[in-house]
Design a protein around this motif. Structure first.
Motif, PDB file in Angstrom:
ATOM      1  N   PRO A  90       0.899  -1.116   0.008  1.00 14.59           N
ATOM      2  CA  PRO A  90       0.010   0.070   0.035  1.00 14.59           C
ATOM      3  C   PRO A  90       0.766   1.330  -0.047  1.00 14.59           C
ATOM      4  O   PRO A  90       0.401   2.147  -0.728  1.00 14.59           O
ATOM      5  CB  PRO A  90      -0.859  -0.031   1.325  1.00 14.59           C
ATOM      6  N   TYR A  91       2.086   1.167   0.817  1.00 11.88           N
ATOM      7  CA  TYR A  91       2.716   2.501   0.693  1.00 11.88           C
ATOM      8  C   TYR A  91       3.522   2.657  -0.636  1.00 11.88           C
ATOM      9  O   TYR A  91       3.449   3.829  -1.239  1.00 11.88           O
ATOM     10  CB  TYR A  91       3.842   2.225   2.018  1.00 11.88           C
ATOM     11  N   ALA A  94       1.002   3.934  -3.083  1.00 14.80           N
ATOM     12  CA  ALA A  94       0.622   5.519  -2.560  1.00 14.80           C
ATOM     13  C   ALA A  94       1.806   6.326  -3.427  1.00 14.80           C
ATOM     14  O   ALA A  94       1.297   7.478  -3.916  1.00 14.80           O
ATOM     15  CB  ALA A  94       0.595   5.951  -1.062  1.00 14.80           C
ATOM     16  N   GLN A  95       2.895   5.983  -3.482  1.00 13.85           N
ATOM     17  CA  GLN A  95       4.048   6.676  -4.022  1.00 13.85           C
ATOM     18  C   GLN A  95       3.909   6.586  -5.502  1.00 13.85           C
ATOM     19  O   GLN A  95       3.784   7.675  -6.250  1.00 13.85           O
ATOM     20  CB  GLN A  95       5.299   5.995  -3.511  1.00 13.85           C
ATOM     21  N   ARG A  97       1.022   6.334  -6.987  1.00 14.55           N
ATOM     22  CA  ARG A  97      -0.021   7.328  -7.403  1.00 14.55           C
ATOM     23  C   ARG A  97       0.396   8.591  -7.373  1.00 14.55           C
ATOM     24  O   ARG A  97      -0.100   9.608  -8.135  1.00 14.55           O
ATOM     25  CB  ARG A  97      -1.319   7.072  -6.397  1.00 14.55           C
ATOM     26  N   PHE A  98       1.245   9.036  -6.404  1.00 13.10           N
ATOM     27  CA  PHE A  98       1.406  10.446  -6.166  1.00 13.10           C
ATOM     28  C   PHE A  98       2.214  11.154  -7.401  1.00 13.10           C
ATOM     29  O   PHE A  98       1.899  12.025  -7.929  1.00 13.10           O
ATOM     30  CB  PHE A  98       2.540  10.688  -4.832  1.00 13.10           C
TER      31      PHE A  98
ATOM     32  N   ASN B  50       6.183  17.612   2.254  1.00 17.03           N
ATOM     33  CA  ASN B  50       5.508  17.803   1.151  1.00 17.03           C
ATOM     34  C   ASN B  50       6.213  18.971   0.240  1.00 17.03           C
ATOM     35  O   ASN B  50       5.530  19.828   0.011  1.00 17.03           O
ATOM     36  CB  ASN B  50       4.142  18.055   1.322  1.00 17.03           C
ATOM     37  N   LYS B  64       7.826   5.827   7.821  1.00 19.32           N
ATOM     38  CA  LYS B  64       7.649   5.983   6.392  1.00 19.32           C
ATOM     39  C   LYS B  64       7.529   7.544   5.755  1.00 19.32           C
ATOM     40  O   LYS B  64       7.541   8.345   6.577  1.00 19.32           O
ATOM     41  CB  LYS B  64       6.563   5.255   5.926  1.00 19.32           C
ATOM     42  N   THR B  65       8.112   7.590   4.897  1.00 16.02           N
ATOM     43  CA  THR B  65       7.881   8.903   4.134  1.00 16.02           C
ATOM     44  C   THR B  65       6.610   9.349   3.973  1.00 16.02           C
ATOM     45  O   THR B  65       5.645   8.773   3.915  1.00 16.02           O
ATOM     46  CB  THR B  65       8.544   8.844   2.536  1.00 16.02           C
ATOM     47  N   PRO B  66       6.413  10.758   4.449  1.00 16.09           N
ATOM     48  CA  PRO B  66       4.914  11.136   4.278  1.00 16.09           C
ATOM     49  C   PRO B  66       4.076  10.897   3.096  1.00 16.09           C
ATOM     50  O   PRO B  66       4.958  11.096   1.941  1.00 16.09           O
ATOM     51  CB  PRO B  66       5.112  12.749   4.790  1.00 16.09           C
ATOM     52  N   ILE B  67       2.822  10.903   3.287  1.00 15.80           N
ATOM     53  CA  ILE B  67       2.032  10.732   2.138  1.00 15.80           C
ATOM     54  C   ILE B  67       1.216  11.882   1.939  1.00 15.80           C
ATOM     55  O   ILE B  67       0.323  12.231   2.955  1.00 15.80           O
ATOM     56  CB  ILE B  67       1.214   9.505   2.382  1.00 15.80           C
ATOM     57  N   PRO B  68       1.258  12.557   1.000  1.00 16.09           N
ATOM     58  CA  PRO B  68       0.360  13.861   0.766  1.00 16.09           C
ATOM     59  C   PRO B  68      -0.573  13.414  -0.216  1.00 16.09           C
ATOM     60  O   PRO B  68      -0.696  12.468  -0.765  1.00 16.09           O
ATOM     61  CB  PRO B  68       1.319  14.948   0.174  1.00 16.09           C
ATOM     62  N   TYR B  76      -4.900   4.837   0.543  1.00 17.36           N
ATOM     63  CA  TYR B  76      -3.745   4.143   1.380  1.00 17.36           C
ATOM     64  C   TYR B  76      -4.464   3.544   2.925  1.00 17.36           C
ATOM     65  O   TYR B  76      -4.360   2.391   3.195  1.00 17.36           O
ATOM     66  CB  TYR B  76      -2.849   5.003   1.841  1.00 17.36           C
TER      67      TYR B  76
END
Lengths: 217, 231
Positions: A90-91, A94-95, A97-98, B50, B64-68, B76
């Motif tokens: 999932p992590y 997310a990356q 997708r970003f 961010n 973990k690296t932050p998620i924006p 997520y």
């Protein structure tokens, strides 16, 4: 799941359409391709995408799916077999997708071929700065989010068809400014799904020239 | 099960994008620490977590690296806690439809409010108000299709589009009051009017809807930092 009735409505020059072509090729999906004349949109297109009236549209068993990044995710979900286009973690997902969203938000090169002089210089600098952010994300990795070619790469790679046109019209060298990114482009193009889906760079250049004429530039 | 204090959310209470993440955290019973960001003077934490957009919300999960990006954060959270109040459906074509309308809401609906604020002249404002009405009509049709007779976009309970659109309701009320208009009304969008009442009284949502005072402060800050275009 039976692979029946897959239709792609597209326009050859659309970088967004190329994303979908790559995804379908990665999954080995056979489909019917329909080229749309965007100056005379078909009734099928208008029916399948009434909200935006835009390509690409994937029609699967009669149901339309619109918006290229959403279509690519759909292709990954619906043809749930190797290769996965998105990571399972999932992590990492997310990356991916970003960065795919970032490409949608930020990739904008129009002013390089629609303006001249100072305005064009600013546009060139902004574009290179943008490519450098992507190059920063790439780092020393083979692909944008790791060891495997996937969703974020699919989102960006079609824009490379425009590099030759931008370099020629804008008198710039993308390879000189962003060598790692250009190396990534070459790496992606080694995949048959990519090389067969991308429009020819010289054809894109001629297309850009035609657009310039159309805009009276 | 995600341990409490493992999750931190950097945000501003007035931001609907932050609110929608809060709704999902509540629905999934995920405890978290809220770190308050002052958007008028962005913190080092925001600028480093961010750097690409310098916007809230940003989710921190352990080391973990932050998620924006709110929609990315929501997917997520749905993936790390899939068994507690699933937000997105599992069927691929329904997921695609939900994502399509989230994209529409974020790019074609909400930006109209800011456009309305930025537009100085009356004629310009009227044109945008007209667009808002047209879009709200489309959203009514979408609600009818998605809900299929049930109370929410997600069916029996709150789902993806309920949080994606629901987070804009406080600002909708604000915009309606300040522009003498109704975005959702009983005649044009009757189903959405009922839905708005339902959302506003939902346990997981009402606790994080910002107050009018919060929105007023934020609005005043925007008027200073991003003043309307000159007439």
């Amino acid at each position: 799941m039976a692979m029946s009735n897959v239709v792609l409505l597209n326009s050859w020059a659309s970088v967004f359409g190329m994303r979908v072509k790559i995804a379908l090729a990665e999954k080995g999906v056979e489909y019917e391709y329909k080229e749309e004349d965007l100056s005379n949109k078909s009734s099928l297109l208008l029916k399948m995408n009434p909200v935006h009236k835009a390509i690409p549209v994937l029609i699967h068993n009669g149901k339309p799916i619109c918006e290229s990044n959403i279509i690519v995710q759909y292709v990954d979900d619906a043809w749930n077999k190797s290769p996965s286009l998105l990571p399972s973690d999932p992590y990492l997902k997310a990356q991916a997708r970003f960065w795919a969203d970032f490409v949608d938000e930020k990739m904008y090169a129009k002013k390089i071929w629609t303006t001249k002089g100072d305005e064009q210089e600013i546009a060139k600098k902004e574009y290179i700065d943008l490519l450098k952010v992507l190059e920063g994300q790439l780092g020393d990795k083979p692909y944008l989010t790791g060891d495997s070619f996937g969703y974020a790469d699919i989102s960006l790679i079609p824009f490379s068809c425009w590099f030759y046109a931008l370099e020629t019209i804008g008198n710039m060298s993308i390879e000189k400014e962003c060598p790692k990114l250009v190396a990534w482009v070459k790496r992606c193009k080694e995949r048959e799904s990519v090389s067969k889906s991308l429009a020819d760079s010289h054809k894109m250049y001629e297309f850009a020239l035609q657009l310039q004429k159309k805009y009276g530039l | 099960m995600t341990k409490p204090s493992e999750i931190k959310l950097l945000g501003a209470p007035a931001s609907p994008f932050v609110n929608r993440v809060q709704f999902v955290l509540n629905l999934k019973s995920i405890e978290y620490e809220f770190i308050h960001e002052n958007l008028a003077s962005k913190s080092e934490l925001l600028l480093t977590s961010n750097p690409v957009y310098t916007k809230v919300p940003v989710l921190f999960h352990g080391n973990k690296t932050p998620i924006p990006e709110s929609l990315i954060i929501i997917e997520y959270l749905d993936e790390i806690e899939p068994d507690v109040h699933r937000i997105l459906p599992t069927d691929p074509s329904h997921r695609a439809e939900n994502r399509f309308w989230a994209n529409y809401i974020d790019t074609k609906f909400f930006p109209l409010y800011e456009e309305l604020r930025m537009t100085p002249d009356k004629e310009g404002k009227e044109a945008i108000k007209k667009q808002i009405i047209e879009v709200s009509q489309l959203l009514e049709d979408t609600f009818v299709k998605f809900s299929n007779g049930k109370p929410y976009f997600g069916g029996d309970d709150v789902g993806y589009l309920d949080v994606v659109l629901g987070c804009f309701l406080a600002w909708t009320k604000f915009v309606e009051k300040h522009n003498d208009m109704k975005v959702f009304d009983e005649v044009r969008t009757p189903k959405l009017v009922e839905w708005v009442k339902r959302i506003w009284s939902h346990e997981a949502i009402k606790i994080d809807v910002p107050s009018n005072e919060t929105l007023v402060s934020f609005y005043m800050m925007l008027q200073i930092h991003k003043p309307p275009r000159a007439a």
